[in-house]
Scaffold this motif. Structure first.
Motif, PDB file in Angstrom:
ATOM      1  N   ARG A  34       0.828  -1.198   0.000  1.00 64.84           N
ATOM      2  CA  ARG A  34       0.000   0.000   0.000  1.00 64.84           C
ATOM      3  C   ARG A  34       0.871   1.259   0.000  1.00 64.84           C
ATOM      4  N   ALA A  35       1.960   1.248   0.746  1.00 60.81           N
ATOM      5  CA  ALA A  35       2.869   2.395   0.773  1.00 60.81           C
ATOM      6  C   ALA A  35       3.524   2.586  -0.599  1.00 60.81           C
ATOM      7  N   LYS A  36       3.888   1.488  -1.263  1.00 57.25           N
ATOM      8  CA  LYS A  36       4.477   1.588  -2.605  1.00 57.25           C
ATOM      9  C   LYS A  36       3.488   2.179  -3.603  1.00 57.25           C
ATOM     10  N   ARG A  37       2.246   1.718  -3.548  1.00 59.97           N
ATOM     11  CA  ARG A  37       1.223   2.251  -4.460  1.00 59.97           C
ATOM     12  C   ARG A  37       0.992   3.737  -4.221  1.00 59.97           C
ATOM     13  N   SER A  38       0.951   4.119  -2.969  1.00 57.36           N
ATOM     14  CA  SER A  38       0.739   5.523  -2.624  1.00 57.36           C
ATOM     15  C   SER A  38       1.897   6.395  -3.112  1.00 57.36           C
ATOM     16  N   LYS A  98       9.107   5.747   4.786  1.00 60.54           N
ATOM     17  CA  LYS A  98       8.484   6.780   5.628  1.00 60.54           C
ATOM     18  C   LYS A  98       6.969   6.574   5.696  1.00 60.54           C
ATOM     19  N   ARG A  99       6.357   6.233   4.560  1.00 61.07           N
ATOM     20  CA  ARG A  99       4.913   5.998   4.546  1.00 61.07           C
ATOM     21  C   ARG A  99       4.550   4.767   5.381  1.00 61.07           C
ATOM     22  N   GLU A 100       5.348   3.728   5.317  1.00 59.71           N
ATOM     23  CA  GLU A 100       5.103   2.537   6.134  1.00 59.71           C
ATOM     24  C   GLU A 100       5.151   2.881   7.618  1.00 59.71           C
ATOM     25  N   GLN A 101       6.157   3.647   8.023  1.00 53.18           N
ATOM     26  CA  GLN A 101       6.292   4.016   9.425  1.00 53.18           C
ATOM     27  C   GLN A 101       5.131   4.886   9.885  1.00 53.18           C
ATOM     28  N   ARG A 102       4.678   5.804   9.031  1.00 55.12           N
ATOM     29  CA  ARG A 102       3.537   6.637   9.398  1.00 55.12           C
ATOM     30  C   ARG A 102       2.293   5.791   9.605  1.00 55.12           C
ATOM     31  N   GLU A 103       2.065   4.815   8.722  1.00 54.34           N
ATOM     32  CA  GLU A 103       0.901   3.941   8.874  1.00 54.34           C
ATOM     33  C   GLU A 103       1.017   3.071  10.112  1.00 54.34           C
ATOM     34  N   ARG A 104       2.203   2.577  10.379  1.00 60.89           N
ATOM     35  CA  ARG A 104       2.424   1.706  11.528  1.00 60.89           C
ATOM     36  C   ARG A 104       2.121   2.437  12.826  1.00 60.89           C
ATOM     37  N   HIS A 105       2.466   3.723  12.880  1.00 58.84           N
ATOM     38  CA  HIS A 105       2.277   4.495  14.100  1.00 58.84           C
ATOM     39  C   HIS A 105       0.937   5.212  14.132  1.00 58.84           C
TER      40      HIS A 105
END
Length: 114
Positions: A34-38, A98-105
């Motif tokens: 999802r982060a890659k697509r975004s 960075k997008r993965e970390q934002r979603e995780r948190h």
């Protein structure tokens, strides 16, 4: 006897609690995709990759032309484009992370940051 009455309800609660928690968690692979697509959608909207690679190629061509004329411009452009492609790949990977970390948190991106 008292121990058996205590263990049985705890065991049943543990068994029934497992499936509920398993369905609500997202896998790392799903979050990454999802982060890659975004990131890809954002880059395509703003032509970011083309700007980086093209700018690097133009800069390399100018530097090559100043140092070696026409042939230098051609070589400099190719080297600049290669360097820009590598820089763009690094930038995309950092953006996805960075997008993965934002979603995780739980931090969600605003519409203009996507």
């Amino acid at each position: 006897m008292r121990l058996k009455k205590t263990i049985l309800p705890l065991a049943l609660i543990g068994i029934f609690a497992l499936p509920v928690s398993g369905f609500s968690q997202e896998t790392e692979a799903q979050r990454h995709e999802r982060a890659k697509r975004s990131q890809t959608a954002h880059d395509h909207r703003h032509h970011t990759g083309a700007k980086i690679v093209g700018g690097s190629a133009a800069g390399g061509a100018v530097a090559g032309a100043l140092l070696g004329g026409g042939k230098g411009a051609l070589i400099g452009g190719a080297v600049g484009a290669g360097g820009g492609a590598i820089a763009n790949k690094v930038r995309v990977d950092k953006g996805v992370k960075k997008r993965e970390q934002r979603e995780r948190h739980g931090d969600h991106l605003h519409e203009d940051e996507r």
